[in-house]
Design a protein around this motif. Sequence first.
Motif, PDB file in Angstrom:
ATOM      1  N   GLY A   1       0.623  -1.566   0.284  1.00  0.00           N
ATOM      2  CA  GLY A   1      -0.661  -0.016   0.013  1.00  0.00           C
ATOM      3  C   GLY A   1       1.338   1.480   0.593  1.00  0.00           C
ATOM      4  N   SER A   2       2.120   0.843   0.299  1.00  0.00           N
ATOM      5  CA  SER A   2       3.350   2.038  -0.180  1.00  0.00           C
ATOM      6  C   SER A   2       2.645   2.934  -1.750  1.00  0.00           C
ATOM      7  CB  SER A   2       4.736   1.838   0.189  1.00  0.00           C
ATOM      8  OG  SER A   2       5.206   3.067  -0.133  1.00  0.00           O
TER       9      SER A   2
ATOM     10  N   SER B   1       7.148  -3.632  -6.135  1.00  0.00           N
ATOM     11  CA  SER B   1       6.211  -4.649  -5.258  1.00  0.00           C
ATOM     12  C   SER B   1       7.455  -5.564  -4.244  1.00  0.00           C
ATOM     13  CB  SER B   1       5.660  -5.987  -6.359  1.00  0.00           C
ATOM     14  OG  SER B   1       5.551  -5.644  -6.954  1.00  0.00           O
ATOM     15  N   ARG B   2       6.163  -4.961  -2.660  1.00  0.00           N
ATOM     16  CA  ARG B   2       6.688  -5.252  -1.446  1.00  0.00           C
ATOM     17  C   ARG B   2       7.381  -6.883  -1.456  1.00  0.00           C
ATOM     18  NH1 ARG B   2       9.385  -4.059   0.779  1.00  0.00           N
ATOM     19  NH2 ARG B   2       8.089  -1.540   1.113  1.00  0.00           N
ATOM     20  N   ALA B   3       6.393  -7.811  -3.009  1.00  0.00           N
ATOM     21  CA  ALA B   3       7.016  -9.067  -2.676  1.00  0.00           C
ATOM     22  C   ALA B   3       7.066  -9.552  -4.004  1.00  0.00           C
ATOM     23  CB  ALA B   3       6.145  -9.940  -1.862  1.00  0.00           C
ATOM     24  N   VAL B   4       7.549 -10.691  -4.562  1.00  0.00           N
ATOM     25  CA  VAL B   4       6.977 -11.229  -5.711  1.00  0.00           C
ATOM     26  C   VAL B   4       7.030 -12.330  -5.516  1.00  0.00           C
ATOM     27  CG1 VAL B   4       7.122 -11.295  -8.375  1.00  0.00           C
ATOM     28  CG2 VAL B   4       7.309  -9.177  -7.246  1.00  0.00           C
ATOM     29  N   GLN B   5       6.214 -13.290  -6.234  1.00  0.00           N
ATOM     30  CA  GLN B   5       5.929 -14.579  -6.589  1.00  0.00           C
ATOM     31  C   GLN B   5       6.243 -15.256  -7.435  1.00  0.00           C
ATOM     32  OE1 GLN B   5       2.945 -16.542  -3.882  1.00  0.00           O
ATOM     33  NE2 GLN B   5       3.686 -18.603  -4.262  1.00  0.00           N
ATOM     34  N   VAL B   6       7.013 -15.971  -7.525  1.00  0.00           N
ATOM     35  CA  VAL B   6       7.363 -16.936  -9.228  1.00  0.00           C
ATOM     36  C   VAL B   6       6.552 -18.228  -8.147  1.00  0.00           C
ATOM     37  CG1 VAL B   6       8.474 -16.702 -11.017  1.00  0.00           C
ATOM     38  CG2 VAL B   6       8.740 -14.848  -9.972  1.00  0.00           C
ATOM     39  N   ASN B   7       6.383 -19.031  -8.867  1.00  0.00           N
ATOM     40  CA  ASN B   7       6.290 -20.007  -8.509  1.00  0.00           C
ATOM     41  C   ASN B   7       6.122 -20.560  -6.848  1.00  0.00           C
ATOM     42  OD1 ASN B   7       5.635 -21.144 -11.549  1.00  0.00           O
ATOM     43  ND2 ASN B   7       7.804 -21.082 -11.909  1.00  0.00           N
TER      44      ASN B   7
END
Length: 125
Positions: free
Chosen positions: A8-9, A18-24
């Motif tokens: 939300g920043s 992004s605060r975090a990125v998930q890849v698989n």
Amino acid sequence: MRKIYGSGSSWEKTLGYSRAVQVNDTLYISATSAAGPDGTVVGEDFYGQSAYILSKLEAVLAEAGFSFADVVQSKIYLTDIAAWEEAGRAHGEIFGEIRPTMALVHVLPFLDPAMKVEIELVAQR
């Protein structure tokens, strides 16, 4: 599969991250500071800021379905490398038995001079 998580920043949109990125099965979490919800830095010393950051990171991990036990890499960015033991103590309280890889990195001051520490994590299931 690629999924992004935001905090939300306003900085995320402005800077394009992004605060975090998930890849698989891997979650990459951006370097995170001790800024509280109102932007004020929480904690006056390296230990206090590190402990607060780790509590924020625990929430990011949980939102993505991960936990501290899934963390495989940690990077701690310090504005004063002489304070490594303070930051390291907070880190060790969480990761003492998990033992991810880790780097301590000495950096120039952050955008807000009250920020002393940032922590970045990579987790994998």
